[in-house]
Design a protein around this motif. Structure first.
Motif, PDB file in Angstrom:
ATOM      1  N   MET A 650       0.862  -1.176   0.000  1.00  0.00           N
ATOM      2  CA  MET A 650       0.000   0.000   0.000  1.00  0.00           C
ATOM      3  C   MET A 650       0.891   1.217   0.000  1.00  0.00           C
ATOM      4  SD  MET A 650      -1.212   2.788   1.898  1.00  0.00           S
ATOM      5  CE  MET A 650      -1.104   2.439   3.650  1.00  0.00           C
ATOM      6  N   VAL A 651       0.639   2.143  -0.921  1.00  0.00           N
ATOM      7  CA  VAL A 651       1.369   3.409  -0.981  1.00  0.00           C
ATOM      8  C   VAL A 651       0.331   4.523  -1.062  1.00  0.00           C
ATOM      9  CG1 VAL A 651       3.026   4.820  -2.222  1.00  0.00           C
ATOM     10  CG2 VAL A 651       3.327   2.339  -2.143  1.00  0.00           C
ATOM     11  N   SER A 652       0.403   5.472  -0.138  1.00  0.00           N
ATOM     12  CA  SER A 652      -0.630   6.502  -0.071  1.00  0.00           C
ATOM     13  C   SER A 652      -0.018   7.873   0.199  1.00  0.00           C
ATOM     14  CB  SER A 652      -1.651   6.167   1.023  1.00  0.00           C
ATOM     15  OG  SER A 652      -2.620   7.189   1.128  1.00  0.00           O
ATOM     16  N   PRO A 653       0.262   8.652  -0.850  1.00  0.00           N
ATOM     17  CA  PRO A 653       0.637  10.056  -0.658  1.00  0.00           C
ATOM     18  C   PRO A 653      -0.619  10.932  -0.668  1.00  0.00           C
ATOM     19  CG  PRO A 653       0.987   9.441  -2.933  1.00  0.00           C
ATOM     20  CD  PRO A 653       0.432   8.213  -2.235  1.00  0.00           C
ATOM     21  N   GLY A 654      -0.532  12.074  -0.025  1.00  0.00           N
ATOM     22  CA  GLY A 654      -1.666  12.994  -0.018  1.00  0.00           C
ATOM     23  C   GLY A 654      -1.239  14.384   0.396  1.00  0.00           C
ATOM     24  N   THR A 655      -2.110  15.328   0.151  1.00  0.00           N
ATOM     25  CA  THR A 655      -1.811  16.717   0.529  1.00  0.00           C
ATOM     26  C   THR A 655      -3.088  17.428   0.939  1.00  0.00           C
ATOM     27  OG1 THR A 655      -0.786  18.781  -0.227  1.00  0.00           O
ATOM     28  CG2 THR A 655      -2.109  17.590  -1.822  1.00  0.00           C
ATOM     29  N   GLU A 656      -2.927  18.403   1.810  1.00  0.00           N
ATOM     30  CA  GLU A 656      -4.026  19.288   2.194  1.00  0.00           C
ATOM     31  C   GLU A 656      -3.539  20.722   2.022  1.00  0.00           C
ATOM     32  OE1 GLU A 656      -7.166  20.228   5.845  1.00  0.00           O
ATOM     33  OE2 GLU A 656      -5.413  18.958   6.198  1.00  0.00           O
ATOM     34  N   ILE A 657      -4.301  21.506   1.273  1.00  0.00           N
ATOM     35  CA  ILE A 657      -3.985  22.911   1.033  1.00  0.00           C
ATOM     36  C   ILE A 657      -5.038  23.746   1.738  1.00  0.00           C
ATOM     37  CG2 ILE A 657      -3.606  24.672  -0.726  1.00  0.00           C
ATOM     38  CD1 ILE A 657      -3.111  22.352  -2.714  1.00  0.00           C
ATOM     39  N   ILE A 658      -4.590  24.618   2.649  1.00  0.00           N
ATOM     40  CA  ILE A 658      -5.511  25.438   3.432  1.00  0.00           C
ATOM     41  C   ILE A 658      -5.239  26.907   3.129  1.00  0.00           C
ATOM     42  CG2 ILE A 658      -6.347  25.990   5.741  1.00  0.00           C
ATOM     43  CD1 ILE A 658      -5.177  23.339   6.687  1.00  0.00           C
ATOM     44  N   PHE A 659      -6.226  27.575   2.587  1.00  0.00           N
ATOM     45  CA  PHE A 659      -6.114  29.008   2.310  1.00  0.00           C
ATOM     46  C   PHE A 659      -7.303  29.707   2.957  1.00  0.00           C
ATOM     47  CE2 PHE A 659      -7.017  32.748  -0.403  1.00  0.00           C
ATOM     48  CZ  PHE A 659      -5.834  33.448  -0.179  1.00  0.00           C
ATOM     49  N   ARG A 660      -7.018  30.391   4.049  1.00  0.00           N
ATOM     50  CA  ARG A 660      -8.048  31.076   4.812  1.00  0.00           C
ATOM     51  C   ARG A 660      -9.143  30.091   5.201  1.00  0.00           C
ATOM     52  NH1 ARG A 660      -8.335  36.931   1.595  1.00  0.00           N
ATOM     53  NH2 ARG A 660      -6.180  37.524   2.046  1.00  0.00           N
ATOM     54  N   SER A 661     -10.349  30.274   4.703  1.00  0.00           N
ATOM     55  CA  SER A 661     -11.474  29.410   5.084  1.00  0.00           C
ATOM     56  C   SER A 661     -11.713  28.280   4.097  1.00  0.00           C
ATOM     57  CB  SER A 661     -12.762  30.249   5.200  1.00  0.00           C
ATOM     58  OG  SER A 661     -12.632  31.243   6.191  1.00  0.00           O
ATOM     59  N   LEU A 662     -10.775  28.112   3.169  1.00  0.00           N
ATOM     60  CA  LEU A 662     -10.935  27.106   2.124  1.00  0.00           C
ATOM     61  C   LEU A 662      -9.846  26.049   2.264  1.00  0.00           C
ATOM     62  CD1 LEU A 662     -12.642  26.576  -0.510  1.00  0.00           C
ATOM     63  CD2 LEU A 662     -10.753  27.671  -1.748  1.00  0.00           C
ATOM     64  N   SER A 663     -10.228  24.765   2.177  1.00  0.00           N
ATOM     65  CA  SER A 663      -9.228  23.700   2.233  1.00  0.00           C
ATOM     66  C   SER A 663      -9.533  22.649   1.178  1.00  0.00           C
ATOM     67  CB  SER A 663      -9.198  23.043   3.620  1.00  0.00           C
ATOM     68  OG  SER A 663     -10.403  22.359   3.881  1.00  0.00           O
ATOM     69  N   LEU A 664      -8.469  22.081   0.609  1.00  0.00           N
ATOM     70  CA  LEU A 664      -8.573  21.058  -0.426  1.00  0.00           C
ATOM     71  C   LEU A 664      -7.744  19.853  -0.008  1.00  0.00           C
ATOM     72  CD1 LEU A 664      -9.331  20.026  -3.291  1.00  0.00           C
ATOM     73  CD2 LEU A 664      -7.249  21.187  -4.110  1.00  0.00           C
ATOM     74  N   ASN A 665      -8.381  18.665   0.030  1.00  0.00           N
ATOM     75  CA  ASN A 665      -7.694  17.412   0.316  1.00  0.00           C
ATOM     76  C   ASN A 665      -7.580  16.594  -0.958  1.00  0.00           C
ATOM     77  OD1 ASN A 665      -6.961  16.491   3.220  1.00  0.00           O
ATOM     78  ND2 ASN A 665      -8.835  17.706   3.489  1.00  0.00           N
ATOM     79  N   ILE A 666      -6.356  16.161  -1.255  1.00  0.00           N
ATOM     80  CA  ILE A 666      -6.097  15.283  -2.393  1.00  0.00           C
ATOM     81  C   ILE A 666      -5.417  14.032  -1.841  1.00  0.00           C
ATOM     82  CG2 ILE A 666      -4.980  15.029  -4.643  1.00  0.00           C
ATOM     83  CD1 ILE A 666      -4.867  18.094  -4.794  1.00  0.00           C
ATOM     84  N   ASN A 667      -6.075  12.885  -1.980  1.00  0.00           N
ATOM     85  CA  ASN A 667      -5.567  11.648  -1.397  1.00  0.00           C
ATOM     86  C   ASN A 667      -5.496  10.557  -2.463  1.00  0.00           C
ATOM     87  OD1 ASN A 667      -5.644  12.569   1.474  1.00  0.00           O
ATOM     88  ND2 ASN A 667      -7.813  12.753   0.996  1.00  0.00           N
ATOM     89  N   TYR A 668      -4.338   9.931  -2.539  1.00  0.00           N
ATOM     90  CA  TYR A 668      -4.105   8.869  -3.519  1.00  0.00           C
ATOM     91  C   TYR A 668      -3.736   7.592  -2.770  1.00  0.00           C
ATOM     92  CZ  TYR A 668      -1.688   6.227  -7.196  1.00  0.00           C
ATOM     93  OH  TYR A 668      -1.280   5.248  -8.068  1.00  0.00           O
TER      94      TYR A 668
END
Length: 757
Positions: A650-668
């Motif tokens: 199992m290989v799982s990279p991911g990122t969370e980008i938080i800008f003020r009140s907005l956040s984006l989760n990208i999970n692989y």
């Protein structure tokens, strides 16, 4: 006169405001916390004592507390108050200094000579909020086979993978209350992920702490409110396959009382035929500190479930018609339903600054009814138990040490009946209960006595040693003796002693190497001890294993980066395997030995690019080498073969980008192939999943917040087997049904309103 009035007006509104910021887990002051008034823009930085202050500031205030490694906190103040404490929660998926609460002696994760996976409240918001256990797949060494919302089985380091339709060989607790039955089975699908604060997963044999749990232990914790408040939260989520979730939560905190109540309902038509799902849950928790500083906690949970079962498919249907249900399960409209209750009360008493005791009593019940094509199962389970633990801080050879000892016991009453299913005689699609096939009562009880000591051998070398004694017995009453074969009797498994020894050495500041050896065991389940005819297999032995492990845990780049590497080898003896004896019917047998060798790696990095832009990255992975050491079954020799039902990697990279009140989760996530059976005659295909989620928070007022989320699971629309039935066999010339299809690309979204009253 106007000048005097003006000065008086300023003094009425421009006042001083001060406070202290503390770590919510340790209570220690936090230095260099950025404290900002969002209305005026004024900023203060906490000193070494965690104190901050503002001069000549006007109320009401909207204060933001921000520190790398901690969750952002925004609080409102309507008027000046005395010096008060503000608690910040660690973003402990990132940092290593979080206190692990599940062990008998709480320690920071970096100092524990074992691998412990942590899932934070923030981690639980990576994807949709319909299913709790899907979040476990991001933890290295943990794999959840997901057949449907109600058909999940969890394995840790390959242990539990051979269970056919449920999770066993794993201990589980919520707020210290056992969730695992006396036979070792547990269901975690019922719990609302939005009600939880964190999850701690202890991997591998850890019976010296938790008792009968060869695979490990999963510890759930509900949220604890740190501030005085009355709040209401309500949200609604909708997703593909007409999946809906309605939820409401009420929190009340005043003085020494903390109460939280939660209602949630999840409904879905399901991706596949015969896949309808309807679950209603009520949860509640409360905490009370008395005048002596001792702490009472209370927890209850009620769940009502009716979930239809599409079952597994053969390879042709899996690849060409994955939405269909297995023919017999669809014809019988097979489903499971139950009412389940959990109730627990715990009391923590401090005898002195060095000695304290925590004692819990608990009650669990489950009333289930499950029509299957081959029979109808009607079962009732009730259990009552208690757990007590003493912690004593002392010195050993002049070195700071802590001793923990106690006991846990549970008495369980299990009644099960099976009936003929005459669904083939019905004109419409449904199950019809016929004559009784079996009727058994099985009463089980166990006693665990445990002790653990942690000692600082030097300022850098920590020792952990533990021991557990377990005695398990069951009484079977065969109340259906039409065949003149009475299996009633008093049976007892051999007593098991499970030791543990671990060392952790801080070679460099914030960087530890560790090594440990621990023993674990699991007793056979009711399903494994009973044959389909209702007869009991008295020859089954307790499954045991030794775990040898070493690893590294450390912080880098000013604590922005945390890495962990674990190498382990688990030797399983008296391995319990499921032997198929009919369509969807199995019996348990002790069939040999297995070696579970593996490597796990996890890392997390977070940084602030700009004052309003934060980035988080993680990479989790594991590589498994699980093989039968010696396994001969019905004359077939499978020694040296790969264990089925477990992805090779199992290989799982991911990122969370938080800008003020907005956040984006990208999970692989990328998963390796799985062997379908003990003979390794077939494998699943490797697969990869990409999930996205976007969140936005809108502050309506000082007391109201609105939150939106929108996301997509399986963005790449991968066709994959999310679960398999190992060692499936075709009957009557039909192909074996190995596969549970995973959901195709699907979407979800939700809205939540938070009100502070």
């Amino acid at each position: 006169m106007l000048f005097i009035v003006h000065i008086i007006g300023i003094s009425a509104y421009a006042q001083e405001f001060e406070g202290k910021v503390l770590d919510a887990n340790t209570g220690k002051p936090l230095e260099n916390v950025e404290v900002k008034d969002l209305i005026s823009g004024k900023t203060s930085i906490t000193n070494s004592e965690g104190k901050f202050e503002f001069e000549k500031i006007e109320f009401p205030l909207e204060i933001e507390f921000k520190k790398i490694g901690y969750l952002l906190l925004i609080k409102s103040f309507q008027e000046r108050v005395q010096l008060r404490n503000i608690f910040l929660q660690r973003e402990f998926s990132q940092l290593s200094e979080v206190i692990v609460r599940g062990s008998n002696i709480p320690q920071t994760i970096r100092e524990i000579p074992a691998s412990v996976g942590l899932i934070s409240e923030n981690d639980l918001e990576r994807s949709d909020n319909f299913n709790l256990v899907q979040n476990f797949n991001y933890v290295p060494g943990v794999f959840v086979s997901q057949g449907a919302l109600n058909t999940n089985k969890i394995n840790i380091r390959g242990i539990g993978a051979r269970s056919q339709y449920s999770t066993n060989r794993i201990k589980a607790y919520i707020n210290g209350i056992p969730l695992t039955t006396t036979e070792g089975e547990v269901t975690l699908d019922d719990f609302d992920p939005e009600y939880l604060d964190r999850i701690e997963i202890f991997k591998g044999p850890v019976s010296s702490v938790f008792g009968a749990g060869l695979g490990g232990s999963i510890n759930l914790y509900t949220k604890q409110n740190q501030k005085k408040q009355k709040s209401v939260s309500a949200n609604y989520s909708y997703g593909s396959f007409n999946t809906r979730k309605t939820r409401a939560n009420l929190s009340f905190v005043k003085d020494s009382l903390d109460v939280s109540l939660n209602y949630n309902q999840v409904q879905s038509n399901g991706y596949r035929q015969n896949g309808e799902y309807d679950r209603i849950s009520f949860l509640g928790s409360a905490g009370l500190i008395n005048k002596s500083g001792n702490y009472w906690t209370f927890f209850f949970s009620y769940t009502n479930l009716k979930a239809f079962i599409p079952s597994s498919l053969n390879e042709n249907d899996f690849r060409n018609d994955p939405e269909k249900a297995a023919f017999t399960w669809n014809k019988a409209a097979g489903y499971e339903s139950y009412d389940k209750n959990i109730l627990g009360i715990s009391y923590e008493h401090k005898f002195s600054t060095r000695l304290k005791n925590t004692t819990s009593v608990f009650y669990n019940s489950r009333d289930g009814y499950e029509p299957r094509p081959f029979n109808i199962l009607d079962e009732v389970r009730r259990s009552l138990g208690a757990r007590t633990r003493f912690n004593f801080q002392t010195e050993v050879f002049g070195k700071p040490s802590e001793l923990s000892f106690g006991a846990e016991t549970m008495l369980e009453f299990y009644e099960t009946s099976t009936y003929e299913n005459l669904y083939e005689q019905a004109e419409e699609r449904r199950s019809v209960q016929g004559d009784r096939l079996s009727f058994n009562e099985q009463d089980r009880n166990y006693v665990n006595a445990f002790a653990q000591i942690n000692s600082e051998l030097t300022s850098k070398l920590l020792l952990e040693a533990g021991l557990n004694f377990n005695s398990t017995r069951y009484v079977l009453e065969d109340r259906f003796n039409t065949d003149n074969l009475n299996q009633s009797g008093d049976y007892r498994f051999n007593a098991v002693i499970s030791p543990r020894l671990g060392l952790s050495y801080e070679a460099f500041a914030g960087r530890n190497f560790y090594a440990s050896a621990s023993h674990g065991f699991s007793t056979p389940t009711v399903a494994e001890t009973l044959t389909p005819e209702g007869l009991i297999n008295t020859d089954l032995k307790t499954e045991t294993g030794w775990n040898y492990e070493s690893g590294f845990k450390g912080n880098w780049l000013n604590n922005k980066l945390y890495t962990e590497l674990n190498l382990y080898s688990i030797q399983i003896r008296n391995m319990l395997v499921a032997r198929r004896v009919g369509q969807d019917q199995f019996v348990g047998v002790n069939a040999g030995k297995a070696d579970h060798n593996g490597i796990e790696f996890s890392s997390a990095y977070q940084t602030r690019i700009f004052p309003d832009l934060n980035l988080k990255f993680f990479l989790n992975s594991n590589f498994n080498y699980f093989e039968f050491d010696r396994f001969v079954d019905l004359g077939e020799n499978y020694s040296g073969n790969t264990l089925p039902g477990i992805p090779h990697y199992m290989v799982s990279p991911g990122t969370e980008i938080i800008f003020r009140s907005l956040s984006l989760n990208i999970n692989y996530q990328a998963f390796g192939r799985m062997a379908l059976n003990d003979a390794n005659s077939g494998y699943t295909d490797p697969y990869q999943l990409l999930n996205l989620r976007l969140d936005y928070s809108w502050k309506l007022s000082a007391k109201a917040d609105l939150h939106f989320n929108l996301g997509c699971n399986n963005v790449l629309d991968e066709r994959y087997a999310s679960s398999i039935v190992t060692n499936a066999i075709g009957f009557g010339g039909s192909a074996p049904r190995y596969y549970y299809p995973g959901n195709p690309r699907n979407f979800f979204g939700g809205i939540r309103l938070d009100l502070n009253l």
